[in-house]
Design a protein around this motif. Structure first.
Motif, PDB file in Angstrom:
ATOM      1  N   ALA A  70       0.606  -0.961  -0.204  1.00  0.00           N
ATOM      2  CA  ALA A  70       0.135  -0.362   0.416  1.00  0.00           C
ATOM      3  C   ALA A  70       0.677   1.249   0.360  1.00  0.00           C
ATOM      4  O   ALA A  70       1.788   1.521   1.277  1.00  0.00           O
ATOM      5  N   TRP A  71       0.385   1.716  -0.985  1.00  0.00           N
ATOM      6  CA  TRP A  71       1.138   3.344  -0.990  1.00  0.00           C
ATOM      7  C   TRP A  71      -0.113   4.032  -1.064  1.00  0.00           C
ATOM      8  O   TRP A  71      -0.234   4.690  -2.008  1.00  0.00           O
ATOM      9  N   ASP A  72      -0.061   5.523  -0.245  1.00  0.00           N
ATOM     10  CA  ASP A  72      -1.032   6.698  -0.511  1.00  0.00           C
ATOM     11  C   ASP A  72      -2.632   5.630  -0.875  1.00  0.00           C
ATOM     12  O   ASP A  72      -2.843   6.799  -1.853  1.00  0.00           O
ATOM     13  N   GLU A  73      -3.127   4.721  -0.447  1.00  0.00           N
ATOM     14  CA  GLU A  73      -4.246   4.118  -0.314  1.00  0.00           C
ATOM     15  C   GLU A  73      -5.033   4.736   0.704  1.00  0.00           C
ATOM     16  O   GLU A  73      -5.501   3.684   1.107  1.00  0.00           O
ATOM     17  N   ALA A  74      -5.037   5.822   1.941  1.00  0.00           N
ATOM     18  CA  ALA A  74      -5.514   6.234   2.911  1.00  0.00           C
ATOM     19  C   ALA A  74      -7.203   5.907   2.516  1.00  0.00           C
ATOM     20  O   ALA A  74      -7.885   5.916   3.488  1.00  0.00           O
ATOM     21  N   ALA A  75      -7.655   5.971   1.439  1.00  0.00           N
ATOM     22  CA  ALA A  75      -9.168   6.510   0.509  1.00  0.00           C
ATOM     23  C   ALA A  75      -9.139   4.703   1.258  1.00  0.00           C
ATOM     24  O   ALA A  75     -10.847   5.248   0.656  1.00  0.00           O
ATOM     25  N   VAL A  76      -8.828   4.271   0.383  1.00  0.00           N
ATOM     26  CA  VAL A  76      -9.643   2.940   0.795  1.00  0.00           C
ATOM     27  C   VAL A  76      -9.066   1.714   1.415  1.00  0.00           C
ATOM     28  O   VAL A  76      -9.661   0.620   1.196  1.00  0.00           O
ATOM     29  N   ILE A  77      -7.244   1.527   1.802  1.00  0.00           N
ATOM     30  CA  ILE A  77      -7.215   0.466   2.474  1.00  0.00           C
ATOM     31  C   ILE A  77      -7.964   0.686   3.799  1.00  0.00           C
ATOM     32  O   ILE A  77      -8.685  -0.702   3.907  1.00  0.00           O
ATOM     33  N   GLY A  78      -8.882   1.385   4.954  1.00  0.00           N
ATOM     34  CA  GLY A  78      -9.632   0.714   5.809  1.00  0.00           C
ATOM     35  C   GLY A  78     -10.761   0.109   5.570  1.00  0.00           C
ATOM     36  O   GLY A  78     -11.247  -0.638   6.463  1.00  0.00           O
ATOM     37  N   HIS A  79     -11.491   0.685   4.023  1.00  0.00           N
ATOM     38  CA  HIS A  79     -12.554  -0.089   3.651  1.00  0.00           C
ATOM     39  C   HIS A  79     -11.936  -2.058   2.842  1.00  0.00           C
ATOM     40  O   HIS A  79     -13.207  -2.394   3.495  1.00  0.00           O
ATOM     41  N   MET A  80     -10.569  -1.872   2.200  1.00  0.00           N
ATOM     42  CA  MET A  80     -10.781  -2.833   1.643  1.00  0.00           C
ATOM     43  C   MET A  80     -10.408  -3.763   3.375  1.00  0.00           C
ATOM     44  O   MET A  80     -10.598  -5.055   3.278  1.00  0.00           O
ATOM     45  N   LEU A  81      -9.638  -3.350   4.693  1.00  0.00           N
ATOM     46  CA  LEU A  81      -8.788  -4.278   5.579  1.00  0.00           C
ATOM     47  C   LEU A  81     -10.740  -5.065   6.186  1.00  0.00           C
ATOM     48  O   LEU A  81     -10.429  -6.398   6.527  1.00  0.00           O
ATOM     49  N   THR A  82     -12.030  -3.434   6.342  1.00  0.00           N
ATOM     50  CA  THR A  82     -12.488  -3.798   6.631  1.00  0.00           C
ATOM     51  C   THR A  82     -13.854  -5.192   6.542  1.00  0.00           C
ATOM     52  O   THR A  82     -14.245  -5.990   7.280  1.00  0.00           O
ATOM     53  N   ILE A 107      -0.549   4.905   6.944  1.00  0.00           N
ATOM     54  CA  ILE A 107      -0.797   4.205   7.962  1.00  0.00           C
ATOM     55  C   ILE A 107      -2.009   4.359   9.460  1.00  0.00           C
ATOM     56  O   ILE A 107      -1.966   3.308   9.632  1.00  0.00           O
ATOM     57  N   SER A 108      -1.697   5.810   9.219  1.00  0.00           N
ATOM     58  CA  SER A 108      -3.090   5.879  10.360  1.00  0.00           C
ATOM     59  C   SER A 108      -4.189   5.287  10.278  1.00  0.00           C
ATOM     60  O   SER A 108      -4.967   4.466  11.377  1.00  0.00           O
ATOM     61  N   VAL A 109      -4.659   4.932   9.189  1.00  0.00           N
ATOM     62  CA  VAL A 109      -6.141   4.338   8.331  1.00  0.00           C
ATOM     63  C   VAL A 109      -5.429   3.018   9.063  1.00  0.00           C
ATOM     64  O   VAL A 109      -6.961   2.392   9.005  1.00  0.00           O
ATOM     65  N   ALA A 110      -4.462   1.924   8.445  1.00  0.00           N
ATOM     66  CA  ALA A 110      -4.454   0.870   8.996  1.00  0.00           C
ATOM     67  C   ALA A 110      -4.110   0.201   9.874  1.00  0.00           C
ATOM     68  O   ALA A 110      -4.554  -0.524  10.184  1.00  0.00           O
ATOM     69  N   ARG A 111      -3.164   1.267  10.813  1.00  0.00           N
ATOM     70  CA  ARG A 111      -3.360   1.123  12.569  1.00  0.00           C
ATOM     71  C   ARG A 111      -4.585   1.136  12.612  1.00  0.00           C
ATOM     72  O   ARG A 111      -4.363   0.564  14.449  1.00  0.00           O
ATOM     73  N   THR A 112      -5.685   2.077  12.460  1.00  0.00           N
ATOM     74  CA  THR A 112      -6.717   2.178  12.970  1.00  0.00           C
ATOM     75  C   THR A 112      -7.590   0.661  12.880  1.00  0.00           C
ATOM     76  O   THR A 112      -7.904   0.337  14.582  1.00  0.00           O
ATOM     77  N   ALA A 114      -6.241  -2.363  12.968  1.00  0.00           N
ATOM     78  CA  ALA A 114      -4.939  -3.553  13.070  1.00  0.00           C
ATOM     79  C   ALA A 114      -5.391  -3.056  14.706  1.00  0.00           C
ATOM     80  O   ALA A 114      -5.271  -4.487  15.279  1.00  0.00           O
ATOM     81  N   THR A 115      -5.218  -2.039  15.183  1.00  0.00           N
ATOM     82  CA  THR A 115      -5.389  -1.935  16.463  1.00  0.00           C
ATOM     83  C   THR A 115      -7.006  -2.932  16.961  1.00  0.00           C
ATOM     84  O   THR A 115      -6.233  -3.020  18.659  1.00  0.00           O
ATOM     85  N   HIS A 116      -7.613  -2.506  16.359  1.00  0.00           N
ATOM     86  CA  HIS A 116      -8.689  -3.767  17.074  1.00  0.00           C
ATOM     87  C   HIS A 116      -8.983  -5.149  16.366  1.00  0.00           C
ATOM     88  O   HIS A 116      -9.718  -6.212  16.511  1.00  0.00           O
ATOM     89  N   ASP A 117      -8.033  -5.541  15.727  1.00  0.00           N
ATOM     90  CA  ASP A 117      -7.605  -6.644  15.223  1.00  0.00           C
ATOM     91  C   ASP A 117      -6.647  -7.531  15.212  1.00  0.00           C
ATOM     92  O   ASP A 117      -6.194  -6.581  14.233  1.00  0.00           O
ATOM     93  N   PRO A 118      -6.092  -7.252  15.493  1.00  0.00           N
ATOM     94  CA  PRO A 118      -4.304  -8.700  15.825  1.00  0.00           C
ATOM     95  C   PRO A 118      -4.569  -9.542  14.562  1.00  0.00           C
ATOM     96  O   PRO A 118      -3.537  -9.733  14.575  1.00  0.00           O
ATOM     97  N   ARG A 119      -5.544  -9.749  13.826  1.00  0.00           N
ATOM     98  CA  ARG A 119      -5.245 -10.543  11.944  1.00  0.00           C
ATOM     99  C   ARG A 119      -4.093  -9.895  10.905  1.00  0.00           C
ATOM    100  O   ARG A 119      -3.927  -9.974  10.184  1.00  0.00           O
ATOM    101  N   VAL A 120      -4.550  -8.247  11.286  1.00  0.00           N
ATOM    102  CA  VAL A 120      -3.710  -7.387  11.039  1.00  0.00           C
ATOM    103  C   VAL A 120      -2.697  -6.844  10.855  1.00  0.00           C
ATOM    104  O   VAL A 120      -2.674  -6.552  12.337  1.00  0.00           O
ATOM    105  N   ARG A 121      -1.366  -7.435  10.375  1.00  0.00           N
ATOM    106  CA  ARG A 121      -0.104  -6.858  10.739  1.00  0.00           C
ATOM    107  C   ARG A 121       0.703  -5.432   9.871  1.00  0.00           C
ATOM    108  O   ARG A 121       0.089  -5.332   8.422  1.00  0.00           O
ATOM    109  N   LEU A 122       1.082  -4.848  10.428  1.00  0.00           N
ATOM    110  CA  LEU A 122       1.577  -4.073   9.686  1.00  0.00           C
ATOM    111  C   LEU A 122       2.686  -3.852   9.329  1.00  0.00           C
ATOM    112  O   LEU A 122       3.435  -3.995  10.768  1.00  0.00           O
ATOM    113  N   VAL A 123       3.613  -3.871   8.216  1.00  0.00           N
ATOM    114  CA  VAL A 123       5.202  -3.585   8.658  1.00  0.00           C
ATOM    115  C   VAL A 123       5.273  -2.290   7.536  1.00  0.00           C
ATOM    116  O   VAL A 123       4.816  -1.854   5.996  1.00  0.00           O
ATOM    117  N   ILE A 124       6.075  -1.951   8.045  1.00  0.00           N
ATOM    118  CA  ILE A 124       6.756  -0.253   7.255  1.00  0.00           C
ATOM    119  C   ILE A 124       8.047  -0.588   7.295  1.00  0.00           C
ATOM    120  O   ILE A 124       8.820  -0.122   8.232  1.00  0.00           O
TER     121      ILE A 124
END
Length: 213
Positions: A70-82, A107-112, A114-124
């Motif tokens: 994901a690069w510059d995907e703040a508009a869609v990454i949250g919907h996709m993960l959810t 990062i902010s959207v994905a971290r939100t 991941a904070t509520h679901d441990p199945r999401v891992r952020l790799v920066i």
């Protein structure tokens, strides 16, 4: 002058004839492949279409990891993960999201999530973006390989994808028989964006296809 024009016409005809012969040979070659396929299909019959109801059960269920660069995907990454977390019907999976240190919004959207679901891992990664999708996937791979356990399979998705609920079940079952598994990718047409969306559909029609097992 007339002789010069006649010479140019002669050259043009020779080039056109050469091109026509080349296209004819190429067409015969393609036609031969199609003919072989049709003869084999008529002689042996087509393979039975594999469906979820007839999917062979997995003998050794395993963990599936989904890579999402994901690069510059703040508009869609949250919907996709959810949507993926809600839809997937698989007992053991994780989603690893590849991010860049200079992409704070994504990062902010994905971290939100991941904070509520441990199945999401952020790799920066360590390098600022954008680089390339391959580079981001390599970052995800190195992070995964550094861990204590490797999954049964890795699935690739883009940040704007809508996932199918049963796809991980399909991968889990078929990866035991094949080194690589690909499922059809269907584009979504937006009625308000016929030019861009229609071009996208054409690209998918030309480039995405699947061979029978």
């Amino acid at each position: 002058m007339k002789q010069a024009l006649d010479g140019i016409d002669l050259i043009a005809r020779e080039v056109a004839l050469f091109a026509a012969v080349g296209l004819l040979i190429g067409g015969i070659d393609d036609l031969l492949v199609d003919a072989i396929f049709l003869v084999r299909r008529a002689w042996r019959g087509g393979p039975a279409r594999l469906r979820l109801a007839t999917l062979p059960p997995t003998t050794q269920p395993g963990r599936i990891v989904v890579f999402v660069p994901a690069w510059d995907e703040a508009a869609v990454i949250g919907h996709m993960l959810t949507a993926a977390l809600r839809r997937y019907r698989h007992a053991d999976f994780a989603i690893h999201v590849g991010l860049y240190p200079n992409d704070a919004a994504t990062i902010s959207v994905a971290r939100t999530i991941a904070t509520h679901d441990p199945r999401v891992r952020l790799v920066i990664g360590t390098r600022p973006g954008p680089t390339s999708k391959a580079d981001c996937l390599n970052t995800l791979w190195r992070d995964l390989a550094a861990g204590p356990h490797m999954p049964k399979a890795i699935v690739f998705h883009d940040a704007e994808d809508l996932v199918h609920a049963a796809e991980l079940t399909v991968f889990d079952a078929l990866i035991e028989r094949y080194a690589v598994v690909q499922i059809p990718v269907l584009p979504l047409v937006r009625s308000g964006s016929r030019l861009v969306s229609g071009h996208y559909v054409d690209e998918f029609a030309e480039r995405h296809w699947m061979l029978p097992p």
